[in-house]
Motif scaffolding. Structure first.
Motif, short mmCIF file in Angstrom:
data_model
loop_
_atom_site.label_atom_id
_atom_site.label_comp_id
_atom_site.label_asym_id
_atom_site.label_seq_id
_atom_site.Cartn_x
_atom_site.Cartn_y
_atom_site.Cartn_z
N PHE A 149 -0.33 5.23 -9.85
CA PHE A 149 -0.14 5.96 -8.60
C PHE A 149 0.50 7.30 -8.91
CE2 PHE A 149 0.45 1.71 -6.25
CZ PHE A 149 -0.89 1.67 -5.91
N LEU A 201 2.67 10.27 -6.74
CA LEU A 201 3.29 10.76 -5.51
C LEU A 201 3.82 12.16 -5.80
CD1 LEU A 201 4.31 10.25 -2.61
CD2 LEU A 201 6.39 9.29 -3.63
N ALA A 235 -0.08 11.41 -1.79
CA ALA A 235 -0.12 10.14 -2.52
C ALA A 235 -1.56 9.87 -2.93
CB ALA A 235 0.42 9.00 -1.67
N MET A 252 11.06 1.83 -3.54
CA MET A 252 10.07 2.87 -3.27
C MET A 252 10.40 3.62 -1.99
SD MET A 252 8.01 3.25 -5.70
CE MET A 252 7.02 4.40 -4.76
N LEU A 262 4.71 -3.15 -6.27
CA LEU A 262 5.84 -2.26 -6.43
C LEU A 262 7.05 -2.84 -5.71
CD1 LEU A 262 4.00 1.11 -5.63
CD2 LEU A 262 4.65 0.29 -7.90
N ASP A 322 0.86 -1.17 0.00
CA ASP A 322 0.00 0.00 0.00
C ASP A 322 0.90 1.23 0.00
OD1 ASP A 322 -1.43 2.30 1.53
OD2 ASP A 322 -3.06 0.98 0.90
N LEU A 323 0.84 2.01 -1.06
CA LEU A 323 1.73 3.16 -1.19
C LEU A 323 1.55 4.15 -0.05
CD1 LEU A 323 3.85 4.72 -2.79
CD2 LEU A 323 1.98 5.74 -4.13
N HIS A 334 9.56 1.51 -12.95
CA HIS A 334 8.18 1.10 -12.67
C HIS A 334 7.23 1.48 -13.81
CE1 HIS A 334 9.56 0.54 -8.50
NE2 HIS A 334 8.48 -0.19 -8.34
N ALA A 378 0.88 0.89 -11.21
CA ALA A 378 0.57 0.20 -9.96
C ALA A 378 0.68 -1.31 -10.07
CB ALA A 378 -0.85 0.57 -9.51
N ARG A 395 -4.24 7.96 -6.35
CA ARG A 395 -4.33 6.96 -7.41
C ARG A 395 -5.30 7.43 -8.49
NH1 ARG A 395 -4.83 0.56 -6.56
NH2 ARG A 395 -4.95 -0.04 -8.73
N VAL A 454 4.55 5.38 2.47
CA VAL A 454 4.93 6.78 2.66
C VAL A 454 4.85 7.15 4.14
CG1 VAL A 454 4.28 9.17 2.17
CG2 VAL A 454 4.26 7.48 0.33
#
Length: 213
Positions: A126, A128, A119, A93, A88, A55-56, A177, A199, A121, A60
């Motif tokens: 994604f 950022l 962050a 990351m 990812l 989960d981004l 990515h 993603a 989607r 973060v």
């Protein structure tokens, strides 16, 4: 490693100031070596992404809590309620987020407006985005600040500027990515760095960077 042995030997020094200064130099050397090795790995046709579910937003948050706890009051972390789950490379990351935040903090005056870390989607992508409110980057430097060892102000010291690999690594990680890094900046108003990431794993070998398949 030789640097590790040097650190051990330094413990025998009685002068705390001298010991600390040398330790800081060794830490810089270790990071430079690690960044050089990572940039070379990402810049080869055999670069492999170790993709895994993540989960981004949580990643973060973890980087901020772990690496920037003492400077947390200088930033606004803007995360959506939606879970930002995808495939990812977690290690890379974390490196990307850390470099982006370090760079933004470096150019944000203490006591000034908080930098923003967002962050989100959009479909299978994604985004950022890190925004600082520093001096900004002159237009003639914008296209080159993601080149290795390039610094817009070569006179900056270690305390006020890195060695010029941070944004270069961020660009390589974003490209690996399957997407890109974009920088927008205005003198006197600050800089926005936007990373767009694919993603999900791509067709073919899910470990290979998309442009290498």
């Amino acid at each position: 490693s030789p640097l590790t042995r040097a650190k051990v030997a330094l413990e025998l020094l009685d002068d705390e100031t001298v010991r600390q200064n040398i330790l800081e130099d060794i830490d810089d050397m270790e990071r430079l070596i690690a960044d050089l090795l990572e940039s070379e790995a990402l810049n080869t046709r055999h670069a492999i992404l170790r993709r895994e579910p993540m989960d981004l937003g949580e990643l973060v948050q973890s980087v901020i809590d772990t690496d920037f706890a003492e400077q947390r009051s200088r930033m606004d972390l803007l995360l959506t309620d939606e879970r930002l789950e995808g495939q990812l490379d977690v290690t890379r990351m974390r490196l990307l987020v850390r470099n982006l935040v370090e760079n933004a903090l470096r150019y944000s005056p203490p006591g000034g407006e908080k930098l923003q870390i967002r962050a989100s989607r959009s479909g299978e992508h994604f985004e950022l985005r890190v925004t600082d409110h520093g001096d900004g980057i002159p237009a003639e430097h914008l296209e080159r600040v993601t080149e290795p060892f390039y610094r817009a102000d070569p006179a900056r010291s270690r305390a006020t500027g890195g060695i010029g690999l941070g944004l270069y690594l961020c660009r390589l990680i974003a490209e690996a990515h399957g997407r890109a890094l974009q920088i927008d900046s205005q003198l006197g108003r600050g800089t926005v760095v936007t990373i767009t990431l694919s993603a999900w794993t791509v067709a073919g070998d899910p470990g290979l960077a998309p442009d290498l398949q």
